[in-house]
Write an enzyme that holds these catalytic residues in place. Structure first.
Site, PDB file in Angstrom:
ATOM      1  N   LYS A   1      19.909  63.389  58.308  1.00  0.00           N
ATOM      2  CA  LYS A   1      19.032  64.195  59.155  1.00  0.00           C
ATOM      3  C   LYS A   1      18.519  63.306  60.283  1.00  0.00           C
ATOM      4  O   LYS A   1      17.672  62.438  60.043  1.00  0.00           O
ATOM      5  CB  LYS A   1      17.846  64.739  58.345  1.00  0.00           C
ATOM      6  CG  LYS A   1      18.223  65.725  57.246  1.00  0.00           C
ATOM      7  CD  LYS A   1      16.994  66.089  56.422  1.00  0.00           C
ATOM      8  CE  LYS A   1      17.307  67.161  55.388  1.00  0.00           C
ATOM      9  NZ  LYS A   1      16.129  67.442  54.527  1.00  0.00           N
TER      10      LYS A   1
ATOM     11  N   GLU B   1      15.983  79.227  55.461  1.00  0.00           N
ATOM     12  CA  GLU B   1      17.336  78.841  55.838  1.00  0.00           C
ATOM     13  C   GLU B   1      18.342  79.971  55.663  1.00  0.00           C
ATOM     14  O   GLU B   1      19.549  79.738  55.683  1.00  0.00           O
ATOM     15  CB  GLU B   1      17.754  77.602  55.050  1.00  0.00           C
ATOM     16  CG  GLU B   1      16.841  76.421  55.373  1.00  0.00           C
ATOM     17  CD  GLU B   1      17.146  75.172  54.585  1.00  0.00           C
ATOM     18  OE1 GLU B   1      18.098  75.192  53.778  1.00  0.00           O
ATOM     19  OE2 GLU B   1      16.441  74.174  54.775  1.00  0.00           O
TER      20      GLU B   1
END
Length: 416
Positions: free
Chosen positions: A334, A204
């Site tokens: 999500k 990330e």
């Protein structure tokens, strides 16, 4: 009404080089919507299920079976329906699958179509995606959570906790908050270099140095905030994603080579929160340790944000149980955990009605698709988590938020 004319999907690569699905939806008026589906590394047991091919190609991670489902049975079911009726389309795909976790046709197949339909409908109306999904109330840019040091499943190092993040609160504009976080990130890189640590990055975009324990990253980040010219606690706060389900053996947590009970781990969090300006802890305990979550919520729930990710997996039913039991006070959102745009929106609304904060989130396997940036504004989630400012698949979301700022400049900042 505008009718879905054609649906198609192809196999593309995500930011980790794994296959994923890119879906294209064409409407009868010529409008087109496209979407690329993300994928996680550390996943909750109760997430909606991706459909992968197995076999030798891509180490079994191919998505040709899911693509076949999009191009055949989903296309047959959805073509001819009204693209403006998002819920009817999403409900039709859920019924087509016939399970509660998309184990038959694949959540990755469904989500790509769901996102692409929403985009196509927004394009048909010639309005931004956030305005289409959120209406007139979509007006607030979220506070970003920047993952700047990686550990756990997101990095190959000695740090147990998965993410160490900064949250720039003390700014009047999103663009100023983004600048501050970027300057802290660049300062952190120099500090790590000076200390002789690696500045290789994780999935990330955060750095993944080999540090001695789980507190050292916090100390180094505090130094970086100060050296960048900002005030810890006033302008920039800290957040952790422990991803503790990865550290749990059913009874204890493996932390820094020691086995800790739930109570002992919670006590560690309390000490860290007393010592540092920590605003949020995500997945502080395992998704299977609801008794431990109760202890954590009682000790820190009125002081900091306690986010359930693996705990709730964006699932309305599981969140409802958590609300009833007083577990956590926030939820990570999500879309691919639950499978469709409509189901995601239902979960967010339940959370907001019950005073739970919402954090819109990327996955570790991402792409140039910026859907969640619009989605965060559409749903007024107030927070977004989408990595460090060093990888283009992460910056795609921040850059989209900068564009949205030109149209709606309200930034939640210290009003959160």
């Amino acid at each position: 009404m505008v009718i879905v004319k054609k649906i198609s999907a192809i196999e593309v690569l995500d930011s980790r080089g794994n296959p994923t699905i890119k879906t294209k939806v064409e409407l009868c008026d010529g409008s087109i919507g496209e979407a690329i589906v993300p994928s996680g590394a550390s996943t909750g047991k109760r997430e909606a299920l991706e459909l992968r091919d197995g076999g030798e190609a891509f180490g079994g991670k191919g998505v040709l079976k899911a693509i076949k489902n999009v191009n055949s049975m989903i296309a047959e079911e959805i073509c001819g329906k009204d693209a403006y009726n998002q819920k009817a389309i999403d409900d039709a795909m859920l019924a087509l699958d016939g399970t509660d976790n998309y184990s038959r046709i694949g959540a990755n197949a469904v989500l790509g179509v769901s996102m692409a339909v929403a985009r196509a409908a927004a394009n048909s109306l010639n309005i931004p995606l956030y305005r289409y999904l959120g209406g007139a109330n979509a007006c607030t840019l979220p506070v970003p959570m920047f993952n700047i040091i990686n550990g756990g499943a997101h990095a190959n190092n000695s740090v147990d906790f998965q993410e160490f993040m900064i949250m720039p609160f003390g700014f009047s504009k999103f663009s100023n908050a983004l600048r501050a976080a970027t300057e802290v990130y660049q300062t952190l890189k120099k500090i790590l270099n000076d200390l002789g640590h690696s500045t290789a990055v994780g999935d990330e975009g955060g750095f993944a140095p080999n540090l001695k324990d789980n507190e050292e990253p916090i100390k180094i980040i505090m130094e970086a905030i100060k050296k960048a010219g900002y005030k810890p606690g006033e302008q920039i706060k800290l957040a952790l994603d422990v991803a503790s389900s990865e550290l749990y053996d059913g009874k204890t947590y493996q932390i820094e080579g020691k086995k800790l009970t739930s109570e002992e781990l919670v006590d560690r969090y309390v000490k860290l929160c007393d010592k540092y300006p920590i605003f949020s802890i995500e997945d502080g305990l395992s998704e299977d340790d609801w008794d431990g979550w109760k202890i954590l919520s009682e000790k820190l729930g009125d002081k900091i944000q306690l986010v359930g990710d693996d705990l709730f997996v964006t699932n309305e039913k599981i969140l409802k149980e958590g609300i009833e039991k007083g577990i956590a006070n926030a939820i990570l959102i999500k879309p691919n955990q639950i499978g469709s745009v409509s189901q995601t929106m239902q979960t967010v609304r339940l959370a907001q009605r019950n005073g739970y904060r919402c954090v819109m989130s990327h996955r570790s396997g991402e792409s140039e698709d910026s859907f969640i940036a619009d989605f965060a504004v559409a749903l007024n989630t107030g927070e977004i988590k989408t990595g460090a400012t060093s990888r283009s698949e992460r910056n795609a979301k921040y850059n989209r938020l900068l564009e949205i700022e030109l149209e709606t400049s309200e930034f939640l900042g210290d009003k959160i």
